[in-house]
Design a protein around this motif. Structure first.
Motif, PDB file in Angstrom:
ATOM      1  N   PHE A  28       1.572 -16.288  -2.881  1.00 50.28           N
ATOM      2  CA  PHE A  28       0.207 -16.264  -3.843  1.00 50.28           C
ATOM      3  C   PHE A  28      -0.426 -15.115  -3.572  1.00 50.28           C
ATOM      4  O   PHE A  28      -0.568 -14.406  -4.989  1.00 50.28           O
ATOM      5  CB  PHE A  28      -0.909 -17.365  -3.522  1.00 50.28           C
ATOM      6  CG  PHE A  28      -2.027 -17.016  -4.262  1.00 50.28           C
ATOM      7  CD1 PHE A  28      -2.057 -17.634  -5.544  1.00 50.28           C
ATOM      8  CD2 PHE A  28      -3.144 -16.678  -3.970  1.00 50.28           C
ATOM      9  CE1 PHE A  28      -3.250 -17.671  -6.234  1.00 50.28           C
ATOM     10  CE2 PHE A  28      -4.402 -16.560  -4.447  1.00 50.28           C
ATOM     11  CZ  PHE A  28      -4.201 -16.854  -5.712  1.00 50.28           C
ATOM     12  N   LEU A  29      -0.678 -14.433  -2.607  1.00 49.81           N
ATOM     13  CA  LEU A  29      -0.974 -13.207  -2.453  1.00 49.81           C
ATOM     14  C   LEU A  29      -0.387 -12.165  -2.928  1.00 49.81           C
ATOM     15  O   LEU A  29      -0.631 -10.987  -3.683  1.00 49.81           O
ATOM     16  CB  LEU A  29      -1.461 -12.763  -1.035  1.00 49.81           C
ATOM     17  CG  LEU A  29      -2.768 -13.468  -0.211  1.00 49.81           C
ATOM     18  CD1 LEU A  29      -2.831 -12.921   1.146  1.00 49.81           C
ATOM     19  CD2 LEU A  29      -3.854 -13.120  -0.945  1.00 49.81           C
ATOM     20  N   THR A  32      -0.198 -12.079  -6.761  1.00 52.27           N
ATOM     21  CA  THR A  32      -1.557 -11.842  -7.319  1.00 52.27           C
ATOM     22  C   THR A  32      -1.554 -10.369  -7.195  1.00 52.27           C
ATOM     23  O   THR A  32      -1.993  -9.527  -8.274  1.00 52.27           O
ATOM     24  CB  THR A  32      -2.704 -12.321  -6.654  1.00 52.27           C
ATOM     25  OG1 THR A  32      -2.488 -13.834  -6.775  1.00 52.27           O
ATOM     26  CG2 THR A  32      -3.985 -12.091  -7.135  1.00 52.27           C
ATOM     27  N   LEU A  35       0.584  -8.469  -9.531  1.00 56.18           N
ATOM     28  CA  LEU A  35      -0.070  -8.433 -11.070  1.00 56.18           C
ATOM     29  C   LEU A  35      -0.947  -7.518 -11.448  1.00 56.18           C
ATOM     30  O   LEU A  35      -1.018  -6.773 -12.423  1.00 56.18           O
ATOM     31  CB  LEU A  35      -0.361  -9.728 -11.528  1.00 56.18           C
ATOM     32  CG  LEU A  35       0.827 -11.041 -11.741  1.00 56.18           C
ATOM     33  CD1 LEU A  35       0.411 -12.211 -12.005  1.00 56.18           C
ATOM     34  CD2 LEU A  35       1.663 -10.389 -12.839  1.00 56.18           C
ATOM     35  N   VAL A  36      -2.055  -7.696 -10.325  1.00 58.08           N
ATOM     36  CA  VAL A  36      -3.080  -6.601 -10.603  1.00 58.08           C
ATOM     37  C   VAL A  36      -2.585  -5.271 -10.616  1.00 58.08           C
ATOM     38  O   VAL A  36      -2.969  -4.469 -11.215  1.00 58.08           O
ATOM     39  CB  VAL A  36      -4.090  -6.802  -9.255  1.00 58.08           C
ATOM     40  CG1 VAL A  36      -5.265  -5.797  -9.282  1.00 58.08           C
ATOM     41  CG2 VAL A  36      -4.802  -8.366  -9.725  1.00 58.08           C
ATOM     42  N   ASN A 135      -0.899  -4.651   0.164  1.00 59.07           N
ATOM     43  CA  ASN A 135      -0.493  -5.985   0.130  1.00 59.07           C
ATOM     44  C   ASN A 135      -1.506  -6.700   1.383  1.00 59.07           C
ATOM     45  O   ASN A 135      -1.621  -7.862   1.452  1.00 59.07           O
ATOM     46  CB  ASN A 135       0.780  -6.649   0.497  1.00 59.07           C
ATOM     47  CG  ASN A 135       1.758  -6.132  -0.616  1.00 59.07           C
ATOM     48  OD1 ASN A 135       1.315  -6.160  -1.846  1.00 59.07           O
ATOM     49  ND2 ASN A 135       2.963  -5.789  -0.253  1.00 59.07           N
TER      50      ASN A 135
END
Length: 143
Positions: A28-29, A32, A35-36, A135
């Motif tokens: 998930f991290l 996310t 994408l950001v 990350n």
């Protein structure tokens, strides 16, 4: 016995559940953050395009087309474009300097200096997005 478990099977199941939950959390991290970062990357690449276009017109001793500057001013103001506040401010600065150059308020050398400084900043930001430590939640917070 481990944290209230009564046999080896419970310990294994608890460990397996922990590994599964941690893996889902990390995925998930990762998704996310990617994408950001991709959205930021796209915005900075757009800014690089503006800088290159303004440099081209400046190098040919031509005025930067008002329609081109107005297009970017409108994009900057449009909430449909996923630009960060920082990117919107950079575009605003570029548009203001280009208009001032067109009116003769800013000299060619002043415009060159501003474009080079913004170009260096944008390149630095693009390079930071590629670092592996980006990350990490804690390192992103403290950066």
């Amino acid at each position: 016995m481990f944290i209230g478990t009564s046999n080896q099977g419970d310990l294994f199941n608890a460990f397996r559940d922990f590994v599964f939950a941690y893996t889902v959390y990390q995925l998930f991290l990762l998704v996310t953050f990617k994408l950001v970062d991709s959205l930021k990357d796209d915005g900075f690449n757009s800014i690089k395009g503006i800088i290159s276009t303004v440099e081209l017109y400046k190098g040919l001793n031509m005025a930067i087309p008002i329609s081109y500057l107005d297009k970017w001013f409108e994009k900057k103001e449009n909430p449909m474009y996923t630009l960060t506040k920082q990117q919107r401010e950079i575009i605003n600065t570029l548009v203001k300097y280009a208009h001032a150059y067109n009116r003769g308020i800013v000299t060619k050398d002043q415009l060159t200096l501003k474009l080079k400084l913004l170009s260096i900043f944008v390149e630095n930001e693009l390079n930071c997005l590629k670092f592996g430590w980006m990350n990490s939640i804690l390192l992103r917070i403290f950066k």
